[in-house]
Design a protein around this motif. Structure first.
Motif, short mmCIF file in Angstrom:
data_model
loop_
_atom_site.label_atom_id
_atom_site.label_comp_id
_atom_site.label_asym_id
_atom_site.label_seq_id
_atom_site.Cartn_x
_atom_site.Cartn_y
_atom_site.Cartn_z
N TYR A 124 10.38 -10.56 53.49
CA TYR A 124 9.12 -10.88 52.81
C TYR A 124 8.41 -12.04 53.49
N GLN A 125 7.09 -12.05 53.36
CA GLN A 125 6.27 -13.19 53.72
C GLN A 125 5.69 -13.76 52.42
N GLY A 126 5.78 -15.08 52.25
CA GLY A 126 5.46 -15.68 50.97
C GLY A 126 6.66 -15.58 50.06
N CYS A 127 6.69 -16.42 49.02
CA CYS A 127 7.85 -16.41 48.13
C CYS A 127 7.44 -16.81 46.71
N ASN B 34 13.76 -17.80 56.28
CA ASN B 34 12.43 -18.34 56.06
C ASN B 34 12.07 -18.28 54.57
N THR B 35 11.90 -17.10 54.02
CA THR B 35 11.66 -16.97 52.58
C THR B 35 12.84 -16.23 51.94
N ASP B 36 13.00 -16.42 50.64
CA ASP B 36 14.21 -15.93 49.96
C ASP B 36 14.23 -14.40 49.89
N PRO B 37 15.31 -13.77 50.39
CA PRO B 37 15.40 -12.30 50.35
C PRO B 37 15.62 -11.75 48.96
N TYR B 38 15.97 -12.63 48.00
CA TYR B 38 16.21 -12.20 46.62
C TYR B 38 15.19 -12.81 45.66
N GLN B 39 13.97 -13.04 46.13
CA GLN B 39 12.92 -13.49 45.23
C GLN B 39 12.63 -12.38 44.22
N PRO B 40 11.93 -12.67 43.12
CA PRO B 40 11.79 -11.70 42.02
C PRO B 40 11.32 -10.31 42.42
N ILE B 41 10.42 -10.17 43.39
CA ILE B 41 9.91 -8.83 43.72
C ILE B 41 10.97 -7.94 44.36
N GLU B 42 12.09 -8.51 44.80
CA GLU B 42 13.17 -7.70 45.35
C GLU B 42 13.74 -6.75 44.30
N ARG B 43 13.61 -7.10 43.03
CA ARG B 43 14.13 -6.22 41.97
C ARG B 43 13.48 -4.84 42.03
N THR B 44 12.21 -4.80 42.37
CA THR B 44 11.50 -3.52 42.44
C THR B 44 11.36 -3.01 43.88
N GLU B 45 11.24 -3.92 44.85
CA GLU B 45 11.06 -3.49 46.23
C GLU B 45 12.36 -3.00 46.85
N ILE C 44 23.68 -14.61 54.29
CA ILE C 44 22.53 -14.64 53.39
C ILE C 44 22.29 -16.06 52.92
N ILE C 45 21.02 -16.45 52.86
CA ILE C 45 20.62 -17.74 52.31
C ILE C 45 19.72 -17.46 51.11
N THR C 46 20.11 -17.95 49.93
CA THR C 46 19.33 -17.64 48.73
C THR C 46 19.54 -18.71 47.67
N LYS C 47 18.64 -18.73 46.69
CA LYS C 47 18.85 -19.53 45.50
C LYS C 47 18.70 -18.64 44.26
N SER C 48 18.97 -17.36 44.45
CA SER C 48 18.82 -16.39 43.36
C SER C 48 20.15 -15.73 43.01
N ALA C 49 20.40 -15.61 41.71
CA ALA C 49 21.59 -14.90 41.24
C ALA C 49 21.48 -13.40 41.45
#
Length: 363
Positions: free
Chosen positions: A79-82, A139-150, A169-174
Protein backbone atom coordinates in the motif's frame (compact mmCIF):
# COMPACT_ATOMS: atom_id res chain seq x y z
CA UNK A 1 -6.79 37.16 5.97
CA UNK A 2 -5.85 35.17 9.03
CA UNK A 3 -5.37 31.43 8.57
CA UNK A 4 -7.92 29.22 10.32
CA UNK A 5 -6.34 26.62 12.57
CA UNK A 6 -7.95 23.23 12.20
CA UNK A 7 -9.40 21.40 15.16
CA UNK A 8 -8.38 17.78 15.82
CA UNK A 9 -10.37 15.31 13.73
CA UNK A 10 -11.58 12.21 15.52
CA UNK A 11 -9.79 9.10 14.32
CA UNK A 12 -7.14 11.02 12.39
CA UNK A 13 -3.55 11.79 13.28
CA UNK A 14 -2.66 14.89 11.27
CA UNK A 15 -4.34 18.13 12.24
CA UNK A 16 -3.98 19.72 8.81
CA UNK A 17 -3.45 18.93 5.15
CA UNK A 18 -0.25 20.88 4.55
CA UNK A 19 0.75 21.33 0.93
CA UNK A 20 3.41 18.92 -0.32
CA UNK A 21 6.91 20.22 -0.95
CA UNK A 22 6.71 19.84 -4.75
CA UNK A 23 3.61 21.99 -5.20
CA UNK A 24 3.90 25.48 -6.69
CA UNK A 25 1.48 27.04 -4.25
CA UNK A 26 0.70 26.75 -0.56
CA UNK A 27 -2.95 26.30 0.36
CA UNK A 28 -4.32 27.50 3.68
CA UNK A 29 -7.79 27.76 5.22
CA UNK A 30 -9.09 31.28 5.69
CA UNK A 31 -12.48 32.77 6.55
CA UNK A 32 -13.66 35.11 3.82
CA UNK A 33 -16.80 35.96 5.78
CA UNK A 34 -19.17 33.86 3.67
CA UNK A 35 -18.92 30.50 5.38
CA UNK A 36 -19.62 31.44 8.97
CA UNK A 37 -16.65 29.43 10.32
CA UNK A 38 -15.86 32.06 12.91
CA UNK A 39 -19.41 32.09 14.23
CA UNK A 40 -19.78 28.29 14.16
CA UNK A 41 -16.79 27.68 16.38
CA UNK A 42 -14.88 25.93 13.58
CA UNK A 43 -17.33 22.99 13.69
CA UNK A 44 -17.53 22.82 9.90
CA UNK A 45 -13.85 21.92 9.78
CA UNK A 46 -14.37 18.91 12.01
CA UNK A 47 -16.65 17.00 9.63
CA UNK A 48 -15.57 13.36 9.15
CA UNK A 49 -12.82 12.89 6.59
CA UNK A 50 -13.55 9.81 4.54
CA UNK A 51 -10.99 7.25 3.41
CA UNK A 52 -10.71 6.53 -0.30
CA UNK A 53 -8.80 3.62 -1.83
CA UNK A 54 -7.56 3.79 -5.42
CA UNK A 55 -5.67 1.18 -7.43
CA UNK A 56 -1.94 1.77 -7.86
CA UNK A 57 -0.56 0.77 -11.23
CA UNK A 58 2.63 -0.86 -9.99
CA UNK A 59 5.07 -2.17 -12.61
CA UNK A 60 7.40 -3.83 -10.10
CA UNK A 61 6.99 -4.70 -6.44
CA UNK A 62 10.39 -5.50 -4.92
CA UNK A 63 12.18 -2.34 -3.77
CA UNK A 64 15.93 -2.43 -3.14
CA UNK A 65 17.90 -0.19 -0.80
CA UNK A 66 21.57 0.20 0.07
CA UNK A 67 21.13 1.91 3.45
CA UNK A 68 23.85 0.68 5.82
CA UNK A 69 21.70 1.22 8.93
CA UNK A 70 18.72 -0.87 7.77
CA UNK A 71 18.89 -4.65 8.36
CA UNK A 72 17.43 -5.62 4.96
CA UNK A 73 18.13 -4.67 1.37
CA UNK A 74 14.80 -5.42 -0.30
CA UNK A 75 11.19 -4.91 0.65
CA UNK A 76 7.60 -5.16 -0.55
CA UNK A 77 4.95 -2.56 0.27
CA UNK A 78 1.38 -3.49 -0.72
CA UNK A 79 0.00 0.00 0.00
CA UNK A 80 0.86 3.66 -0.42
CA UNK A 81 -0.46 5.82 2.41
CA UNK A 82 -1.59 4.35 5.71
CA UNK A 83 -4.90 4.61 7.53
CA UNK A 84 -3.28 3.96 10.89
CA UNK A 85 -2.64 7.71 10.78
CA UNK A 86 0.45 7.68 13.03
CA UNK A 87 1.49 11.30 13.24
CA UNK A 88 5.20 10.43 13.40
CA UNK A 89 5.21 8.09 10.37
CA UNK A 90 8.42 8.54 8.38
CA UNK A 91 6.58 7.49 5.20
CA UNK A 92 4.35 10.58 5.15
CA UNK A 93 6.65 12.62 2.84
CA UNK A 94 6.29 9.97 0.10
CA UNK A 95 2.75 11.20 -0.60
CA UNK A 96 4.24 14.45 -1.89
CA UNK A 97 5.55 12.50 -4.90
CA UNK A 98 1.91 11.83 -5.80
CA UNK A 99 0.98 15.51 -5.66
CA UNK A 100 -0.81 14.94 -2.36
CA UNK A 101 -0.32 16.18 1.19
CA UNK A 102 1.76 14.24 3.71
CA UNK A 103 -0.88 15.37 6.22
CA UNK A 104 -4.49 14.19 6.06
CA UNK A 105 -4.12 13.00 2.45
CA UNK A 106 -1.52 10.42 3.55
CA UNK A 107 -3.99 8.75 5.89
CA UNK A 108 -7.18 9.19 3.83
CA UNK A 109 -6.16 8.92 0.15
CA UNK A 110 -4.77 5.40 -0.02
CA UNK A 111 -3.45 3.40 -2.96
CA UNK A 112 -3.60 -0.39 -3.17
CA UNK A 113 -1.18 -2.39 -5.32
CA UNK A 114 -3.72 -5.04 -6.24
CA UNK A 115 -1.34 -6.80 -8.63
CA UNK A 116 1.39 -7.10 -5.98
CA UNK A 117 1.21 -10.89 -5.67
CA UNK A 118 1.36 -11.43 -9.43
CA UNK A 119 4.27 -9.03 -9.77
CA UNK A 120 6.13 -10.72 -6.92
CA UNK A 121 5.71 -14.17 -8.46
CA UNK A 122 7.02 -12.82 -11.76
CA UNK A 123 10.06 -11.24 -10.12
CA UNK A 124 10.82 -14.37 -8.07
CA UNK A 125 10.71 -16.47 -11.28
CA UNK A 126 13.28 -14.29 -13.03
CA UNK A 127 16.51 -16.19 -13.78
CA UNK A 128 18.49 -13.27 -12.39
CA UNK A 129 16.73 -13.34 -9.00
CA UNK A 130 18.97 -14.16 -6.03
CA UNK A 131 17.05 -15.06 -2.88
CA UNK A 132 17.37 -12.72 0.08
CA UNK A 133 14.84 -12.10 2.89
CA UNK A 134 12.01 -9.71 2.00
CA UNK A 135 10.80 -7.09 4.47
CA UNK A 136 7.04 -6.79 4.19
CA UNK A 137 5.76 -3.41 5.31
CA UNK A 138 9.02 -1.48 5.64
CA UNK A 139 7.32 1.74 4.52
CA UNK A 140 3.59 1.57 5.31
CA UNK A 141 1.84 -1.07 7.41
CA UNK A 142 0.84 -4.18 5.41
CA UNK A 143 -1.95 -4.85 7.93
CA UNK A 144 -3.59 -1.43 7.99
CA UNK A 145 -7.43 -1.55 8.16
CA UNK A 146 -8.07 -1.76 4.39
CA UNK A 147 -6.17 -5.07 4.28
CA UNK A 148 -9.28 -6.70 5.78
CA UNK A 149 -11.09 -6.19 2.48
CA UNK A 150 -8.19 -5.88 0.02
CA UNK A 151 -6.30 -9.00 1.15
CA UNK A 152 -3.16 -8.00 -0.78
CA UNK A 153 -0.75 -8.84 2.05
CA UNK A 154 -2.20 -12.32 2.40
CA UNK A 155 -1.82 -12.99 -1.33
CA UNK A 156 1.80 -11.80 -1.17
CA UNK A 157 2.43 -14.20 1.74
CA UNK A 158 0.90 -17.04 -0.26
CA UNK A 159 3.45 -16.37 -3.02
CA UNK A 160 6.28 -16.33 -0.47
CA UNK A 161 5.04 -19.64 0.92
CA UNK A 162 4.86 -21.25 -2.54
CA UNK A 163 8.42 -20.16 -3.37
CA UNK A 164 9.87 -20.75 0.13
CA UNK A 165 10.82 -17.08 0.02
CA UNK A 166 11.92 -15.85 3.49
CA UNK A 167 9.89 -12.89 4.72
CA UNK A 168 9.93 -10.61 7.76
CA UNK A 169 6.86 -8.56 8.60
CA UNK A 170 6.81 -5.17 10.32
CA UNK A 171 3.43 -4.15 11.73
CA UNK A 172 1.54 -2.61 14.61
CA UNK A 173 -1.69 -4.44 13.83
CA UNK A 174 -3.17 -7.53 15.45
CA UNK A 175 -4.60 -8.38 12.03
CA UNK A 176 -1.33 -10.22 11.41
CA UNK A 177 -2.86 -13.10 13.40
CA UNK A 178 -5.29 -13.74 10.55
CA UNK A 179 -2.38 -15.17 8.58
CA UNK A 180 -1.00 -17.51 11.23
CA UNK A 181 -2.00 -20.45 9.03
CA UNK A 182 0.68 -19.27 6.58
CA UNK A 183 3.22 -17.77 8.98
CA UNK A 184 3.47 -20.63 11.48
CA UNK A 185 4.43 -23.35 8.93
CA UNK A 186 6.86 -20.93 7.26
CA UNK A 187 8.42 -20.05 10.62
CA UNK A 188 8.88 -23.76 11.37
CA UNK A 189 11.16 -23.87 8.30
CA UNK A 190 13.03 -20.68 9.22
CA UNK A 191 11.20 -18.65 6.58
CA UNK A 192 9.22 -16.07 8.58
CA UNK A 193 9.51 -13.65 11.48
CA UNK A 194 7.46 -10.69 12.70
CA UNK A 195 8.38 -7.38 14.34
CA UNK A 196 5.54 -5.69 16.24
CA UNK A 197 5.77 -1.97 16.95
CA UNK A 198 4.69 -0.99 20.47
CA UNK A 199 5.10 2.76 20.85
CA UNK A 200 3.30 3.23 24.15
CA UNK A 201 1.30 1.29 26.74
CA UNK A 202 -0.89 4.36 27.35
CA UNK A 203 -4.15 3.86 25.47
CA UNK A 204 -5.04 7.55 25.58
CA UNK A 205 -1.71 8.57 24.07
CA UNK A 206 -1.99 5.83 21.45
CA UNK A 207 -5.50 6.99 20.54
CA UNK A 208 -4.24 10.45 19.56
CA UNK A 209 -0.78 9.55 18.25
CA UNK A 210 -1.70 6.46 16.17
CA UNK A 211 -5.52 6.57 16.18
CA UNK A 212 -6.42 3.69 13.86
CA UNK A 213 -3.76 1.20 14.86
CA UNK A 214 -4.43 -1.72 17.19
CA UNK A 215 -4.50 -0.75 20.87
CA UNK A 216 -1.37 -1.50 22.93
CA UNK A 217 -3.01 -4.50 24.68
CA UNK A 218 -3.99 -5.98 21.32
CA UNK A 219 -0.42 -5.68 20.07
CA UNK A 220 0.88 -7.49 23.14
CA UNK A 221 -1.75 -10.17 22.57
CA UNK A 222 -0.49 -10.48 18.99
CA UNK A 223 3.09 -10.94 20.22
CA UNK A 224 1.90 -13.66 22.59
CA UNK A 225 -0.14 -15.50 19.94
CA UNK A 226 2.66 -15.33 17.38
CA UNK A 227 5.20 -16.60 19.90
CA UNK A 228 2.95 -19.45 21.00
CA UNK A 229 2.53 -20.44 17.34
CA UNK A 230 6.31 -20.66 16.95
CA UNK A 231 6.80 -17.45 14.97
CA UNK A 232 9.91 -15.49 16.09
CA UNK A 233 8.78 -12.06 17.31
CA UNK A 234 10.69 -8.85 17.92
CA UNK A 235 9.30 -5.75 19.61
CA UNK A 236 10.03 -2.34 18.15
CA UNK A 237 9.80 0.35 20.84
CA UNK A 238 9.63 2.97 18.14
CA UNK A 239 9.71 5.81 17.92
CA UNK A 240 10.94 6.98 21.29
CA UNK A 241 9.82 10.59 21.71
CA UNK A 242 11.60 12.68 24.36
CA UNK A 243 9.35 13.82 27.23
CA UNK A 244 6.34 12.07 25.70
CA UNK A 245 6.75 8.29 25.69
CA UNK A 246 10.45 7.76 26.44
CA UNK A 247 9.74 7.07 30.11
CA UNK A 248 7.89 3.92 28.99
CA UNK A 249 10.89 2.29 27.29
CA UNK A 250 11.64 -0.23 30.04
CA UNK A 251 7.95 -1.00 30.64
CA UNK A 252 7.37 -1.68 26.92
CA UNK A 253 10.33 -4.05 26.73
CA UNK A 254 9.27 -5.84 29.91
CA UNK A 255 5.69 -6.29 28.70
CA UNK A 256 6.80 -7.51 25.27
CA UNK A 257 9.30 -9.96 26.74
CA UNK A 258 6.59 -11.26 29.06
CA UNK A 259 4.37 -11.83 26.01
CA UNK A 260 7.06 -13.86 24.23
CA UNK A 261 9.20 -11.41 22.25
CA UNK A 262 12.81 -12.55 22.01
CA UNK A 263 14.37 -9.54 20.28
CA UNK A 264 13.99 -5.77 20.40
CA UNK A 265 15.00 -2.53 18.77
CA UNK A 266 14.15 1.14 19.08
CA UNK A 267 14.41 4.29 16.98
CA UNK A 268 14.59 7.87 18.18
CA UNK A 269 11.82 9.97 16.62
CA UNK A 270 12.70 11.00 13.05
CA UNK A 271 11.32 14.25 11.64
CA UNK A 272 12.39 14.49 7.99
CA UNK A 273 10.82 16.96 5.54
CA UNK A 274 7.13 17.71 6.15
CA UNK A 275 6.91 15.53 9.26
CA UNK A 276 8.64 18.20 11.36
CA UNK A 277 5.88 20.78 10.93
CA UNK A 278 3.09 18.18 11.07
CA UNK A 279 4.42 16.73 14.31
CA UNK A 280 4.95 20.14 15.91
CA UNK A 281 1.40 21.11 14.95
CA UNK A 282 0.13 17.88 16.54
CA UNK A 283 2.14 18.58 19.69
CA UNK A 284 0.75 22.11 20.05
CA UNK A 285 -2.79 20.73 19.85
CA UNK A 286 -2.54 17.48 21.84
CA UNK A 287 0.31 18.12 24.30
CA UNK A 288 0.79 21.90 24.45
CA UNK A 289 2.38 21.83 27.91
CA UNK A 290 5.09 19.43 26.69
CA UNK A 291 5.67 20.74 23.18
CA UNK A 292 8.61 23.05 23.87
CA UNK A 293 10.32 20.41 26.03
CA UNK A 294 9.91 17.71 23.38
CA UNK A 295 11.28 19.92 20.60
CA UNK A 296 14.17 21.12 22.77
CA UNK A 297 15.28 17.57 23.54
CA UNK A 298 14.95 16.63 19.87
CA UNK A 299 17.29 19.47 18.92
CA UNK A 300 19.72 18.43 21.63
CA UNK A 301 19.76 14.96 20.05
CA UNK A 302 20.12 16.20 16.47
CA UNK A 303 23.02 18.64 16.70
CA UNK A 304 20.73 21.64 17.12
CA UNK A 305 18.30 20.72 14.33
CA UNK A 306 15.02 18.82 14.50
CA UNK A 307 16.48 16.15 12.22
CA UNK A 308 19.77 14.96 10.78
CA UNK A 309 19.61 12.39 7.99
CA UNK A 310 23.14 11.01 8.16
CA UNK A 311 23.55 7.23 8.19
CA UNK A 312 24.56 5.89 11.57
CA UNK A 313 22.98 8.68 13.63
CA UNK A 314 19.55 9.22 12.03
CA UNK A 315 18.05 6.25 13.87
CA UNK A 316 19.51 6.85 17.33
CA UNK A 317 20.59 10.49 17.46
CA UNK A 318 23.61 11.89 19.29
CA UNK A 319 24.44 13.81 22.43
CA UNK A 320 23.79 13.14 26.16
CA UNK A 321 20.05 12.44 25.89
CA UNK A 322 20.46 10.02 22.98
CA UNK A 323 23.33 8.26 24.77
CA UNK A 324 21.26 7.86 27.93
CA UNK A 325 18.39 6.37 25.91
CA UNK A 326 20.78 3.94 24.24
CA UNK A 327 22.19 2.88 27.62
CA UNK A 328 18.72 2.38 29.10
CA UNK A 329 17.73 0.23 26.14
CA UNK A 330 20.77 -2.01 26.46
CA UNK A 331 20.26 -2.51 30.19
CA UNK A 332 16.55 -3.33 29.76
CA UNK A 333 17.28 -5.81 26.97
CA UNK A 334 19.90 -7.53 29.09
CA UNK A 335 17.50 -7.71 32.03
CA UNK A 336 14.66 -9.22 29.99
CA UNK A 337 16.70 -11.46 27.69
CA UNK A 338 16.00 -9.54 24.51
CA UNK A 339 18.57 -9.76 21.73
CA UNK A 340 18.97 -7.61 18.64
CA UNK A 341 16.44 -8.09 15.87
CA UNK A 342 17.66 -10.91 13.65
CA UNK A 343 16.93 -11.16 9.95
CA UNK A 344 18.86 -14.42 9.50
CA UNK A 345 16.24 -16.47 7.72
CA UNK A 346 16.88 -19.58 5.64
CA UNK A 347 17.36 -18.71 1.96
CA UNK A 348 18.58 -22.19 1.02
CA UNK A 349 15.01 -23.52 0.76
CA UNK A 350 14.02 -21.14 -2.04
CA UNK A 351 12.58 -22.91 -5.08
CA UNK A 352 10.57 -21.87 -8.10
CA UNK A 353 7.35 -23.89 -8.27
CA UNK A 354 5.95 -25.03 -11.64
CA UNK A 355 3.78 -22.41 -13.31
CA UNK A 356 0.38 -23.26 -14.71
CA UNK A 357 0.94 -25.02 -18.03
CA UNK A 358 4.58 -25.97 -17.35
CA UNK A 359 5.68 -29.48 -18.30
CA UNK A 360 6.33 -31.54 -15.18
CA UNK A 361 9.84 -32.86 -14.56
CA UNK A 362 10.48 -36.56 -15.13
CA UNK A 363 12.99 -36.60 -12.26
Amino acid sequence: MDEIRRSPIKGRGAVSNATGRFERETRVLTDDGWTGYAESGNEALSDPVRTTVSPASAKSIVTANQSPDIPFDRSVNPYQGCEHACIYCFARPTHAYLGLSPGLDFETKLFAKRNAAELLAKELRAKSYVCQPLALGANTDPYQPIERTEGITRRVLEVCRDFNQPVSIITKSALVLRDLDILAPMAAQGLASVAVSVTTLDRDLARTMEPRASTPPRRLEAIRALSEAGVPVAVLASPMIPALNDHELEAILEAAAGAGATAANYILLRLPLEIASLFEEWLRVHAPNRADRVLSLMRQSRDGALYRSGFGTRMKGSGPYAELLRHRFKLACRKHGLGGRSWQLDCSRFRVPPAVGDQLSLL
